[in-house]
Write an enzyme that holds these catalytic residues in place. Structure first.
Site, mmCIF file in Angstrom:
data_model
loop_
_atom_site.group_PDB
_atom_site.id
_atom_site.type_symbol
_atom_site.label_atom_id
_atom_site.label_comp_id
_atom_site.label_asym_id
_atom_site.label_seq_id
_atom_site.Cartn_x
_atom_site.Cartn_y
_atom_site.Cartn_z
ATOM 1 N N HIS A 157 2.460 -13.615 -29.015
ATOM 2 C CA HIS A 157 1.685 -12.528 -28.426
ATOM 3 C C HIS A 157 2.275 -12.155 -27.068
ATOM 4 C CE1 HIS A 157 -2.050 -13.998 -30.866
ATOM 5 N NE2 HIS A 157 -1.260 -13.216 -31.582
ATOM 6 N N SER A 202 0.713 -18.069 -28.866
ATOM 7 C CA SER A 202 0.147 -17.146 -27.880
ATOM 8 C C SER A 202 0.238 -17.798 -26.506
ATOM 9 C CB SER A 202 -1.291 -16.781 -28.253
ATOM 10 O OG SER A 202 -1.787 -15.775 -27.393
ATOM 11 N N THR A 203 -0.875 -17.977 -25.824
ATOM 12 C CA THR A 203 -0.860 -18.513 -24.459
ATOM 13 C C THR A 203 -0.157 -19.866 -24.404
ATOM 14 O OG1 THR A 203 -2.991 -17.445 -24.149
ATOM 15 C CG2 THR A 203 -2.285 -18.992 -22.449
ATOM 16 N N ASP A 230 -6.190 -16.180 -34.164
ATOM 17 C CA ASP A 230 -5.168 -15.430 -34.897
ATOM 18 C C ASP A 230 -4.195 -16.407 -35.547
ATOM 19 O OD1 ASP A 230 -3.670 -13.286 -35.857
ATOM 20 O OD2 ASP A 230 -2.407 -13.221 -34.059
ATOM 21 N N MET A 253 -4.852 -18.937 -27.472
ATOM 22 C CA MET A 253 -6.285 -18.672 -27.434
ATOM 23 C C MET A 253 -6.719 -17.955 -28.703
ATOM 24 S SD MET A 253 -9.138 -18.556 -25.536
ATOM 25 C CE MET A 253 -10.651 -17.591 -25.447
#
Length: 370
Positions: free
Chosen positions: A213, A187-188, A309, A306
């Site tokens: 993501h 993600s991030t 997930d 973050m």
């Protein structure tokens, strides 16, 4: 002049956000979205970078949300100036990043923590999902490793698990040995981390399936850019695409990606469905599908991001006999998803970003299902 939100003073511990966009309606929409979150406060808005720069001179926000197309100075130039002079976590929110891979990667390489499309307000469902995505991006940006700062407690919304897409894996199910499959979730900070990993891979590496993501419209450009940089083939996944050696399939934004098996061959399914762990695509959905379809023939890798997930799904992969890996804290932009996986006992190995490519090609060894 930048406008200040008086409600921010009532929430001194909130993540303080500055919105920079020349559209009044976008500023109003983003302000309404963020002010609904108890741990986020819009402290100011600005219609152009010059007004924003004056605000930053006296009051540095925790996060900046930045448009790219603005009068007097474009957002990319402003982003570069911020990162060179006074680094602040920046989220780029623009339609430009949807239209071309070069713009997308320019903003990421300039130091943007995340990229978002402009929030859609045409239907209640899209506005709700835009709200979730924007708030999660702000929380992730506030914890990104750009400068030292105290960690705040984050509010975690109610969320669906991978049960919303498919049933849990069956315990102790035997798997016929097949080709190896690598499943990666990020993600991030993951866009640049994935580039580093995939660029280092040889053309005969195992087939790879990735959930990063990103919103709809961004992943195709992301995949094309990686394909131009890597020895392996990288493409946005389409329903039915075959997983094969020397190929990485990137989950399309706004769709879940599942690994499926026919005989001894693997392919992917692209599916609609609800947000799972507050995301679509969801790493948990990919990892659960890998546990069911591949078991010990898959390897799960969870990277910077973050939230949590992928943590539950990685544990399911481990219990199915798959080797599992988490990126270490020092090399993560945000040590959220890997941390959650480690705390659950889902990760067998914890490695630095620079070593993840070696995990992909490392000889296989099934793990304990305990």
């Amino acid at each position: 002049m930048p406008k200040t939100d008086p409600k921010a003073d009532a929430r001194p511990d909130a993540i303080r956000v500055l919105i920079v966009d020349d559209s009044a309606s976008v500023r109003q929409t983003l302000t309404a979205i963020l002010d609904d979150a108890p741990d986020i406060a819009v402290v100011a808005t600005a219609s152009d970078p010059f007004a924003a720069a004056r605000r930053i001179q006296t009051d540095v926000p925790d996060v900046i949300i930045l448009d790219l197309e603005m009068p007097r100075m474009d957002g990319l130039t402003f982003l570069r100036k911020i990162m060179a002079q006074r680094p602040v976590p920046v989220i780029v929110c623009s339609t430009l990043t949807e239209r071309g891979s070069q713009t997308l990667f320019d903003v990421l390489e300039a130091g943007a923590v995340d990229v978002l499309p402009k929030p859609r307000v045409d239907t209640r469902q899209f506005l709700l999902e835009s709200s979730t995505r924007v708030c999660e991006a702000v929380r992730a940006a506030a914890g990104a490793k750009l400068k030292p700062g105290r960690q705040r407690a984050r509010t975690v919304e109610a969320k669906l698990t991978a049960d919303a897409m498919m049933p849990p894996p069956v315990a102790h199910r035997r798997m016929v040995e097949t080709d190896r499959v690598i499943c990666i979730g990020a993600s991030t900070g993951g866009t640049e981390a994935l580039r580093e990993v995939l660029e280092a891979l040889p053309v005969d590496c195992p087939g790879i399936v990735v959930v990063q993501h990103m919103p709809e419209g961004f992943t195709a450009a992301f995949a094309r850019r990686l394909d131009s940089l890597c020895a392996i083939e990288v493409k946005e996944a389409a329903d039915g695409d075959v997983v094969m050696r020397g190929r990485a399939l990137i989950a399309p934004g706004n769709h879940h990606l599942l690994l499926q098996r026919t005989g001894t061959r693997y392919h992917v399914a692209v599916k609609d469905g609800p947000l799972v762990s507050r995301h679509r695509p969801s790493v948990d959905v990919l990892f659960r599908s890998a546990a069911q379809a591949a078991g010990p023939n898959a390897r799960g890798i969870i990277m910077t991001g973050m939230g949590d997930d992928g943590a539950a799904g990685l544990l399911e992969m481990r219990r199915a006999g798959a080797p599992t890996v988490a990126q270490d804290e020092d090399s993560c932009v945000v040590f959220g998803m890997p941390k959650a996986a480690v705390e659950r006992g889902a990760a067998v190995r914890i490695v630095a970003l620079a070593d993840i490519h070696a995990e992909i090609t490392r000889p296989w060894a099934a793990t304990s299902t305990a």
